[in-house]
Design an enzyme around this catalytic site. Structure first.
Site, PDB file in Angstrom:
ATOM      1  N   CYS A 149      -6.610  -2.160  -1.246  1.00 30.78           N
ATOM      2  CA  CYS A 149      -7.648  -3.077  -1.727  1.00 30.78           C
ATOM      3  C   CYS A 149      -7.677  -3.106  -3.252  1.00 30.78           C
ATOM      4  CB  CYS A 149      -9.022  -2.665  -1.207  1.00 30.78           C
ATOM      5  SG  CYS A 149      -9.223  -2.980   0.546  1.00 30.78           S
ATOM      6  N   HIS A 150      -7.819  -1.912  -3.873  1.00 35.43           N
ATOM      7  CA  HIS A 150      -7.964  -1.872  -5.320  1.00 35.43           C
ATOM      8  C   HIS A 150      -7.057  -0.850  -5.970  1.00 35.43           C
ATOM      9  CE1 HIS A 150     -11.767  -3.422  -3.616  1.00 35.43           C
ATOM     10  NE2 HIS A 150     -11.531  -4.380  -4.490  1.00 35.43           N
ATOM     11  N   GLY A 151      -6.061  -0.377  -5.190  1.00 33.17           N
ATOM     12  CA  GLY A 151      -5.036   0.472  -5.790  1.00 33.17           C
ATOM     13  C   GLY A 151      -5.455   1.897  -6.083  1.00 33.17           C
TER      14      GLY A 151
END
Lengths: 187, 302, 496
Positions: A149-151
């Site tokens: 999703c956001h690393g």
């Protein structure tokens, strides 16, 4: 108002008291009545009762993991390789964003010994609750899990190493059964 | 004040008339009937007799559960307040007892390879059903599906009284000089004649139905009741009570009725105790507001 | 929402600022604080406020129940029991909602009878009355659909019976029925739409309630004398605190009765069969609606005969809806100029008779139409014998103390008081007929038919006629006058 009070007959205060008492009793009753309507939003008894699960661990291949849902929440049970254990243990805890040693993230078996091969962690990224990917897909830069999703990158102990997630993947409350062939995870 | 009294009277009248009608729907008690037990769970302060609920649960497990499911109950319910395994002093012991009891029964699950595997039940699991589906239940019982017992006391007019009567009401062998599935000879003040029980059915004076079709006497005096597919179950000594209570027919019927009453309404004790608090609160609030009302209107001619 | 001059005086700057832009505080103040109300309202007038409490209670508990309820035929029953067992305080909230429906109807019936007694439907309050009847209709629809949701045996088969009524409408009835059910029979589609509509209708009721209040705040409340307010100072008091506290007291007394049902007899107004999960293959022995719909159920079943071209089934449906429809035109059926029955002694007698008719219709609705109300004799054993089978039946019957009920050239009907006689008759005559039990007495059916006639006669004959022939007593000059007089006479009695 003070003028009014001076003009009142002597028993006027008693009458005021009646109104205040009645009003307070109504307010108190309404407050008490609100509680059942608030409480009904809590998890129901059956939901709470279904929040533990016994998971056999003998079938997990080395280097692999199984994923289970308990009360709708995902958990990872990973059978770590010797290299992964070594990687997790070799890190200096103090240098991490959320300092924790690998040992602190394990639960002892019934005989009191640790089983570093089995790691049990929550499967919700501590950033915004996505489910990270792991062995067989993309284990991220540190060989543990990677949240697409956001690393966020987690290491082989489930600790946050890089990315927006603030804390390590939490270790749930769990215990080994007597012969160490299964763990019982509770919410 | 006059109008107020009239208002209360009107409320009472309108409020009670349907209540009276509903009460009229319960089973009539004829003269020959044995007295009903005094249920401890009735009345404003009613509570379940936990020892009896425990024995009733033993009866359910050993006798009824062979045919009757309790689909809405989970093992954890047994350890909830008022339940048969509940021990207020030791919640851990309660939990352990429930878990140990549940472990005796297995449940099939699908494992990671798609195979069916059996595992012991946990407190969160439901009671097992005696039949895999309704078709199996019907086929095993001559087409009659044994009713689920989860809310049976609320689902029958007369409630626990009905269960008790039904359990103790089957005619006895001695009384009728016959055999079950055969003929029942009636010779009392009301009925003279022979009632032929249809094959596979059993006469019970408390089961709703109509006996006139198989009655050879005066049709105006056909025996009350009807036939059900369940043979008599509760006899003296049918179970061996763990707490040593003598298992007479009446005692067993009393215990199973009480257990089923608890299972149908497990929150009954909470309801009645909270009700008492609410009623006392409303009573005192009514007095306070009444005086407030009098004070406000004291200077108004009305 | 009120026809009188506003008494609201914004105190602070903020209040003035809001008042100049959205005078909502003024609206509430003028409707429920400063609104002038006749000072002689009795406790029968508190049921308006009680009904507001009922509506709010049902909406709040209903919203909560909808959070846990599952509208699916396979899961609805179990989800209701889950609310009773596993949801925190779910048992309390469900019992409040289930008994709340009964309390709501109890209060609305008292409210309606009050309106009838004091002539609150007469000019200029016709629209208030009509809006009230619309609320009542919406309540019945809501209650009916709500009763289906637990998916018990009564839910399923009650819904089936009521939707089948619509099938009685000529030509299009069957199509409408299927459209309403969403299937050829009651099923999951029906349950889902009923759940949706059951959630929607209460908000429509709330909307109509606002119109209802708006209407009678425009005309001003009626009062027990039925005399209009002449002098606001002498005849009225502001709604708050005078009627807020009086209504408040009445609400608390009402809540005590409500709580009595919820905590100590939560299922007494319901039916045991509804705790059996719905089974489309098995109909309960007696299908009865909830108590508050019983009078209309009695009217429905009373029409067992064709009326000209109208078949009995349709006739019953027309009569049932007609029983409510007649309320809409009531303001124009009443020819009397006097509102309150206080001053119409003859009309008061008829009113009390009408209340009794309504209650008896309720009892009739709960009873089997073939059950005996008044027994006129012992049950007898009846034989119906074809004469070609037993040509000498009459003679044999007489020899065995049989009572010939009727006979013609083809058959004879004979009653026996004693079983032995009946057996001997059967043997002697060689008949193969079976004896049936004949009950002697008046059954509920003609009683329900008479009551139905009286119900309609009250509105269509008695009310129009009474206004023309009755000489009412003198009405008081004003509200203040009537209070003064009655207090004066009470003082006189006290002085003696």
């Amino acid at each position: 108002m003070t003028d009014d009070k001076d003009n009142k007959p002597p028993n006027e205060d008693r009458r005021d008291f009646i109104h205040i008492a009645a009003g307070a009793a109504v307010a108190g009753g309404a407050g008490a009545l609100a509680w059942p309507f608030v409480a009904q939003m809590l998890p129901a008894l059956d939901t709470r009762a279904a929040s533990s699960l016994e998971v056999p661990i003998t079938g997990i291949p080395e280097g692999g993991e199984i994923r289970v849902l308990i009360g709708g929440k995902p958990f990872f049970i990973r059978h770590r390789t010797a290299a992964e254990i070594a990687a997790a243990e070799s890190v200096e805890a103090g240098d991490l964003p959320d300092p924790q040693t690998d040992e602190e993230r394990l639960v002892a078996r019934a005989d009191g010994t640790l089983n570093p091969a089995i790691l049990v962690v929550s499967g919700s990224c501590t950033h915004l609750g996505c489910v990270p990917v792991g062995p067989g897909s993309n284990t991220g830069e540190f060989g543990g899990w990677y949240c697409p999703c956001h690393g966020s990158h987690y290491d082989t102990s489930g600790r946050i190493r890089k990315g927006p997630a603030p804390t390590n993947l939490p270790v749930p409350t769990y215990e080994y059964n007597a012969d160490g062939s299964a763990v019982t995870i509770s919410l | 004040m006059k109008a107020f009294k009239a208002c209360l009277a009107g409320l009472a009248l309108l409020g009670l008339s349907p209540a009276a009608m509903a009460a009229g729907g319960t089973m009539p008690l004829s003269e020959g009937d044995a007295p009903l037990p005094d249920w401890p769970f009735e009345g404003v302060f009613g509570k379940f007799d936990q020892a009896s609920v425990q024995r009733g649960f033993q009866v359910y497990t050993e006798v009824c559960a062979a045919c009757h499911s309790m689909e809405l109950l989970s093992y954890r319910n047994l350890g909830e307040p008022g339940g048969p395994f509940y021990n207020a002093d030791d919640p851990e012991a309660t939990e352990a007892a429930v878990a140990e009891f549940a472990r005796q029964y297995e449940i099939t699950e699908i494992d990671d390879y798609g195979d069916e595997v059996a595992r012991p039940r946990r407190p969160a699991d439901r009671f097992p059903s005696p039949y895999p589906n309704v078709q199996a239940a019907a086929a095993a019982n001559g087409g009659a599906i044994p009713p689920d017992f989860s809310v049976i006391v609320k689902a029958r007019p007369g409630g626990a009284d009905y269960i008790y009567r039904l359990m103790t009401g089957y005619p006895s062998y001695e009384e009728f000089q016959g055999e079950y599935g055969d003929e029942l000879h009636f010779n009392d003040d009301h009925s003279h004649g022979v009632l032929t029980q249809p094959a596979g059915l059993y006469y019970n004076p408390y089961f709703p139905g109509d006996t006139s079709g198989n009655w050879d006497g005066d049709p105006r005096h056909a025996p009350a009741g009807g036939y059900l597919a369940m043979p008599p179950q509760i006899t003296d000594g049918r179970v061996d009570y763990m707490d040593g209570t003598e298992a007479t027919q009446e005692q067993i019927a009393y215990d199973i009725s009480q257990f089923l009453a608890w299972a149908s309404e497990p929150k009954m004790e909470n309801r009645k105790s909270l009700g008492l608090v609410v009623m006392i609160y409303l009573f005192f609030l009514a007095i306070l507001v009444y005086f407030s009302y009098k004070a406000i209107w004291r200077n108004v001619e009305h | 929402m009120s026809g009188h001059e506003s008494t609201y005086k914004p105190g602070t700057g903020i209040e003035k600022w809001i008042d100049a832009r959205l005078p909502i505080v003024r609206l509430v103040h003028d409707s429920f604080v400063g609104f002038p109300v006749a000072k002689n309202l009795n406790y029968w007038w508190t049921f308006g406020a009680i009904l507001a409490v009922c509506l709010v209670t049902q909406i709040i508990t209903g919203i909560v129940l909808a959070m846990h309820y599952v509208p699916h035929v396979d899961m609805a029953f179990a989800s209701v029991e889950r609310i009773m067992r596993d949801v925190e305080y779910g048992w309390l909230i469900r019992y409040i909602h289930a008994n709340g429906a009964s309390m709501f109807f109890l209060a609305v019936y008292i409210h309606m009878f009050r309106g009838l007694y004091y002539g609150s439907y007469k000019a200029p309050r016709e629209i208030s009355w009509i809006l009230g009847v619309i609320i009542y209709l919406l309540m019945m629809g809501t209650a009916f659909m709500g009763y289906v949701l637990p998916w018990g045996q009564m839910s399923l088969h009650g819904a089936s019976v009521i939707t089948n009524l619509i099938g009685a409408i000529p030509l299009v009835g069957e199509q409408i029925k299927i459209w309403l059910q969403g299937a050829p029979s009651i099923g999951n589609a029906t349950l889902n739409r009923f759940f949706s509509l059951h959630y929607l209708l209460p908000f429509m009721i709330a909307g109509v309630v606002i119109l209802h209040i708006w209407a009678f705040h425009t005309t001003g409340n009626n009062n027990p004398t039925g005399v209009d307010v002449k002098d606001e100072k002498k005849d009225t008091v502001p709604f708050h605190p005078y009627y807020t506290v009086k209504d408040g007291f009445a609400i608390i007394v009402f809540l005590m009765i409500f709580a009595g049902f919820v905590f100590y007899a939560p299922n007494v107004l319901g039916h045991a069969d509804n705790y059996i999960e719905g089974n489309p293959l098995k109909t309960p022995a007696h299908i009865v609606p909830e108590w508050y719909l019983l009078p209309f159920y009695a009217i429905l079943r009373a029409i067992t005969f064709d009326i000209g071209p109208i078949p009995a089934k349709l006739g019953g449906v027309i009569a049932m809806f007609g029983a409510i429809a007649v309320l809409f035109v009531l303001p124009w059926l009443d020819t009397s100029k006097v509102r309150s029955l206080r001053y119409r002694p003859l009309a008061r007698q008829f009113f009390l008779g009408f209340v009794a008719v309504c209650l008896l219709l309720g009892v009739a609705g709960a009873s089997n139409p073939d059950d005996i109300v008044i027994k006129t004799g012992e049950d007898t054993l009846r034989y119906e014998v074809a004469l070609e089978e037993a040509p000498e039946a009459v003679a044999v019957a007489e020899a065995h103390h049989g009572k010939i009920v009727s006979s013609n050239s083809e058959r004879v009907i004979v009653d026996f008081a004693h079983y032995e006689d009946a057996v001997e008759f059967a043997e002697a005559s060689g008949t193969t007929a079976e004896a049936t039990v004949k009950h002697h007495g008046l059954t509920w059916l003609p009683v329900a038919q008479l009551l139905t006639f009286l119900y309609f006669a009250y509105f269509l004959i008695i009310i129009p006629l009474l206004g023309l022939i009755e000489r009412p007593k003198d009405e008081p000059e004003s509200i203040a006058d009537s209070i003064h007089k009655s207090n004066g006479s009470a003082d006189a009695v006290a002085a003696e």
